[in-house]
Design an enzyme around this catalytic site. Structure first.
Site, PDB file in Angstrom:
ATOM      1  N   THR A 210      21.404  20.824  88.898  1.00 40.67           N
ATOM      2  CA  THR A 210      22.029  21.967  88.227  1.00 40.67           C
ATOM      3  C   THR A 210      22.268  23.080  89.241  1.00 40.67           C
ATOM      4  O   THR A 210      21.397  23.408  90.040  1.00 40.67           O
ATOM      5  CB  THR A 210      21.122  22.458  87.072  1.00 40.67           C
ATOM      6  OG1 THR A 210      20.927  21.351  86.196  1.00 40.67           O
ATOM      7  CG2 THR A 210      21.755  23.602  86.311  1.00 40.67           C
TER       8      THR A 210
ATOM      9  N   ALA B 218      22.188  26.424 104.795  1.00 34.52           N
ATOM     10  CA  ALA B 218      22.830  25.697 105.892  1.00 34.52           C
ATOM     11  C   ALA B 218      22.060  24.446 106.277  1.00 34.52           C
ATOM     12  O   ALA B 218      22.661  23.441 106.669  1.00 34.52           O
ATOM     13  CB  ALA B 218      22.971  26.621 107.096  1.00 34.52           C
ATOM     14  N   THR B 219      20.742  24.482 106.179  1.00 36.20           N
ATOM     15  CA  THR B 219      19.975  23.296 106.587  1.00 36.20           C
ATOM     16  C   THR B 219      20.382  22.089 105.737  1.00 36.20           C
ATOM     17  O   THR B 219      20.540  20.979 106.251  1.00 36.20           O
ATOM     18  CB  THR B 219      18.459  23.576 106.489  1.00 36.20           C
ATOM     19  OG1 THR B 219      18.178  24.716 107.312  1.00 36.20           O
ATOM     20  CG2 THR B 219      17.635  22.409 106.993  1.00 36.20           C
TER      21      THR B 219
ATOM     22  N   HIS C 209      21.910  33.830 102.910  1.00 35.07           N
ATOM     23  CA  HIS C 209      20.937  34.886 103.237  1.00 35.07           C
ATOM     24  C   HIS C 209      21.151  35.508 104.609  1.00 35.07           C
ATOM     25  O   HIS C 209      20.465  36.458 104.978  1.00 35.07           O
ATOM     26  CB  HIS C 209      19.497  34.367 103.090  1.00 35.07           C
ATOM     27  CG  HIS C 209      19.014  33.445 104.154  1.00 35.07           C
ATOM     28  ND1 HIS C 209      18.209  33.868 105.179  1.00 35.07           N
ATOM     29  CD2 HIS C 209      19.199  32.121 104.357  1.00 35.07           C
ATOM     30  CE1 HIS C 209      17.918  32.833 105.967  1.00 35.07           C
ATOM     31  NE2 HIS C 209      18.510  31.757 105.479  1.00 35.07           N
TER      32      HIS C 209
ATOM     33  N   CYS D 177      13.053  31.817 113.627  1.00 32.42           N
ATOM     34  CA  CYS D 177      12.776  30.695 112.735  1.00 32.42           C
ATOM     35  C   CYS D 177      11.553  29.933 113.221  1.00 32.42           C
ATOM     36  O   CYS D 177      11.024  29.089 112.551  1.00 32.42           O
ATOM     37  CB  CYS D 177      13.979  29.770 112.663  1.00 32.42           C
ATOM     38  SG  CYS D 177      15.458  30.693 112.311  1.00 32.42           S
TER      39      CYS D 177
ATOM     40  N   GLN E 283      26.169  31.891 111.687  1.00 33.23           N
ATOM     41  CA  GLN E 283      26.135  33.240 112.264  1.00 33.23           C
ATOM     42  C   GLN E 283      27.539  33.806 112.474  1.00 33.23           C
ATOM     43  O   GLN E 283      27.679  34.914 112.992  1.00 33.23           O
ATOM     44  CB  GLN E 283      25.360  33.238 113.582  1.00 33.23           C
ATOM     45  CG  GLN E 283      23.905  32.803 113.453  1.00 33.23           C
ATOM     46  CD  GLN E 283      23.009  33.832 112.778  1.00 33.23           C
ATOM     47  OE1 GLN E 283      23.407  34.990 112.570  1.00 33.23           O
ATOM     48  NE2 GLN E 283      21.810  33.418 112.400  1.00 33.23           N
TER      49      GLN E 283
ATOM     50  N   ASN F 105      22.573  31.946 117.228  1.00 34.66           N
ATOM     51  CA  ASN F 105      21.700  32.843 116.461  1.00 34.66           C
ATOM     52  C   ASN F 105      20.774  33.679 117.337  1.00 34.66           C
ATOM     53  O   ASN F 105      20.326  34.741 116.934  1.00 34.66           O
ATOM     54  CB  ASN F 105      20.857  32.044 115.453  1.00 34.66           C
ATOM     55  CG  ASN F 105      20.223  30.816 116.049  1.00 34.66           C
ATOM     56  OD1 ASN F 105      20.899  29.993 116.673  1.00 34.66           O
ATOM     57  ND2 ASN F 105      18.931  30.680 115.897  1.00 34.66           N
TER      58      ASN F 105
ATOM     59  N   SER G 140      25.415  29.861 105.172  1.00 30.58           N
ATOM     60  CA  SER G 140      24.188  30.249 104.486  1.00 30.58           C
ATOM     61  C   SER G 140      24.341  31.654 103.891  1.00 30.58           C
ATOM     62  O   SER G 140      24.834  32.551 104.577  1.00 30.58           O
ATOM     63  CB  SER G 140      23.059  30.251 105.531  1.00 30.58           C
ATOM     64  OG  SER G 140      21.867  30.658 104.942  1.00 30.58           O
TER      65      SER G 140
HETATM   66  N1  PLP Z   1      22.004  27.476 111.725  1.00 25.39           N
HETATM   67  C1  PLP Z   1      21.835  28.668 112.287  1.00 25.39           C
HETATM   68  C2  PLP Z   1      22.679  29.053 113.465  1.00 25.39           C
HETATM   69  C3  PLP Z   1      20.896  29.561 111.782  1.00 25.39           C
HETATM   70  O1  PLP Z   1      20.749  30.763 112.347  1.00 25.39           O
HETATM   71  C4  PLP Z   1      20.109  29.155 110.673  1.00 25.39           C
HETATM   72  C5  PLP Z   1      19.029  30.035 110.173  1.00 25.39           C
HETATM   73  O2  PLP Z   1      18.176  30.470 110.887  1.00 25.39           O
HETATM   74  C6  PLP Z   1      20.326  27.905 110.110  1.00 25.39           C
HETATM   75  C7  PLP Z   1      21.275  27.094 110.661  1.00 25.39           C
HETATM   76  C8  PLP Z   1      19.569  27.457 108.889  1.00 25.39           C
HETATM   77  O3  PLP Z   1      20.056  28.151 107.747  1.00 25.39           O
HETATM   78  P1  PLP Z   1      19.309  28.165 106.340  1.00 25.39           P
HETATM   79  O4  PLP Z   1      18.186  29.113 106.468  1.00 25.39           O
HETATM   80  O5  PLP Z   1      20.341  28.611 105.363  1.00 25.39           O
HETATM   81  O6  PLP Z   1      18.876  26.762 106.051  1.00 25.39           O
END
Ligand code: PLP
Length: 513
Positions: free
Chosen positions: A255, A80-81, A219, A346, A197, A167, A217
């Site tokens: 890739t 997601a980042t 994971h 995080c 989320q 989150n 995302s």
């Molecule tokens: N956005 C939210 C709401 C999240 O909870 C997270 C992860 O903690 C992210 C973005 C970032 O996701 P990623 O770890 O896939 O970069």
């Protein structure tokens, strides 16, 4: 030690699914099969490459179906980042196409967004030279975005960033209402909704919305780290973040992470197969939450939940226990093999939650916040076991030196052994021998003096010592103040200026003030 030497802990109860999830066995199988058998490069034109391309194409179709996106771009990312960066770069670059005097001047984002959002906005705004003003959209005490604020500022916005589900708290934003306000005041502003989320917890139908960018995302929903995807509306401006190689039709070069994409494939299959018994339905997840709420409330009578459960996904609980810092709960939960997190996982070094601060909750709640999060694949047995261990953790807190010390004095008569009293970040210890009716006080903060005096006088304790363990002028003043209160005047001569009994034989090594 090699990674392979790290063993699983069968006794661990993992309740931190908003941080990341374990990878499900069927997903591991898809990943390892792809690595072993479908190892081709999807850009190769031979059969090995075509097999890999097949996985890529079918997963894209499954992803579209999962989030309800027929037209528009569906791009695989590293997570997601990366999706957030791509959206931000695209929107800011588009805003810069206007003449300097006509450019939009604001970048709006929800005050409770994941930090990746404001930090990406700040970085790219500066680097690309838009130099717009970053403005946080306030939330109310429930964590719900202020739509009046959006209505006021949307017309000047070069981009608006909000999230579907928070989150830290699981609070769900009303996307329909947000869309109405945003589009009424600025029909074309690029609007990103962080959907990380929400996947697997809230049904999504992006076709029915005007959301421009929706990052996801893998994971956070039983996939491996390093894979994600992003849905981009047809009408949304788009600038690739990574260039060179032309993969993903030139929209995201490099890739493709095919094992990760195969993981998403297996995940989407599971999500779309209603007969699968991997993922629990909403009713079951709600009943898990009810069970946990009951267990937590029994174990910690002074608990407060930091969000309105009626507007939150059932898989997230955020709570505080008055008088107990989150670090202490984390430690005792960890000892009971329950993995939860404090504040935002995080940024686990941060002891306060900016999300709860933005909601206007009292400082102690933000400093004591614990997030417990499970996922759609959590099993009933895990919840049952969690409830048992939560009670054990609370008992351990009460019976050890981490006794819950709050403003409620009801339990003062029962205190025995080493007791910790708290005031803000400060800890005071009482060493009580209830049977012998004796007490020693270590590091009494002036704010706790009244409480300590109460305990001593109500329980008729003999004070053996009032001491401080480190050089601290506040504490020495406090001791000076407390000594004559706690010690009968005829005995005061039996103590030295540091509160130690003069007759003590085994004084440990403490620095006098
Ligand atoms: N956005 C939210 C709401 C999240 O909870 C997270 C992860 O903690 C992210 C973005 C970032 O996701 P990623 O770890 O896939 O970069």
């Amino acid at each position: 030690m090699k990674p392979i030497d790290i063993q699983t802990n069968a006794n661990e109860l993992y309740l931190d699914c908003n941080a990341t999830t374990p990878v499900l066995p069927e997903i591991i199988e898809a990943v390892s099969h792809t690595m072993e058998t479908v190892f081709g490069n999807p850009s190769s034109s031979h059969i090995t490459g075509l097999k890999a391309r097949y996985i890529l194409d079918t997963t894209r179709q499954l992803a579209r179906k999962t989030v309800g996106l027929t037209s528009g771009r569906l791009i695989f990312t590293s997570g997601a980042t990366e999706g957030i960066q791509t959206a931000v770069v695209s929107a800011i670059y588009a805003a810069m196409q206007a003449e300097p005097g006509n450019r939009k001047t604001l970048l709006l984002y929800g005050a409770t967004e994941h930090k990746a959002v404001p930090q990406a906005l700040e970085h790219w705004n500066k680097l690309l030279g838009l130099n717009a003003q970053l403005v946080a959209i306030p939330v109310n005490r429930q964590g719900v975005l202020d739509t009046q604020f959006i209505a006021q500022h949307a017309k000047d916005a070069a981009m608006i960033c909000t999230m579907a589900v928070n989150n830290e708290t699981g609070v769900v934003q009303d996307l329909e209402q947000l869309e109405k306000v945003i589009r009424q005041h600025n029909p074309n502003v690029p609007w990103m909704v962080d959907c990380v989320q929400a996947l697997g917890k809230k049904a999504l139908n992006l076709d029915a919305t005007t959301i421009d960018y929706a990052p996801f995302s893998g994971h956070k929903l039983y996939g491996p780290k390093g894979i994600g995807f992003m849905a981009v509306r047809d009408a949304a401006p788009y600038t690739p973040l990574i260039i060179g190689g032309g993969q993903e039709s030139g929209q995201r070069s490099g890739t493709e992470n095919l094992p990760g994409i195969a993981a998403l494939n297996a995940l989407f299959e599971l999500m779309q197969d209603e007969s699968n018994n991997r993922f629990q339905n909403d009713d079951t997840l709600q009943s898990y939450r009810n069970q946990l709420v009951d267990a937590l409330s029994t174990a910690f009578p002074s608990i407060v939940f930091n969000h309105d459960l009626d507007i939150s996904v059932p898989t997230t609980l955020n709570f505080s226990v008055e008088g107990v810092a989150s670090r202490d709960i984390m430690d005792v939960f960890d000892a009971c093999q329950i993995r939860v997190s404090s504040g935002s996982a995080c940024s686990s070094k941060v002891t306060k939650s900016f999300v709860l601060d933005a909601m206007g909750l009292e400082e102690w709640r933000s400093g004591s916040a614990i997030r417990l999060s499970f996922g759609p694949a959590t099993q009933q047995e895990e919840i049952n076991e969690a409830c048992v261990r939560i009670q054990q953790a609370a008992d351990a807190l009460r019976n050890s030196c981490l006794i819950v010390a709050d403003t409620n004095n009801d339990n003062d008569a029962q205190l025995d052994g080493v007791v910790q009293l708290k005031y803000d970040d400060h800890c005071c210890y009482l060493i009580i021998d209830r049977e012998a009716r004796e007490i020693a006080v270590v590091d009494p903060h002036p704010a706790l003096a009244g409480r300590i005096e109460n305990i001593v006088s109500c329980q008729h304790y003999r004070v053996k010592a009032v001491v401080c363990s480190a050089a601290d002028s506040v504490m020495s003043q406090s001791i000076e103040l407390l000594l004559p209160i706690l010690i009968p005047s005829q005995s005061i001569d039996e103590y030295d200026v540091f509160g130690w009994p003069k007759t003590a034989t085994g004084v440990c090594d403490v620095a006098p003030v």
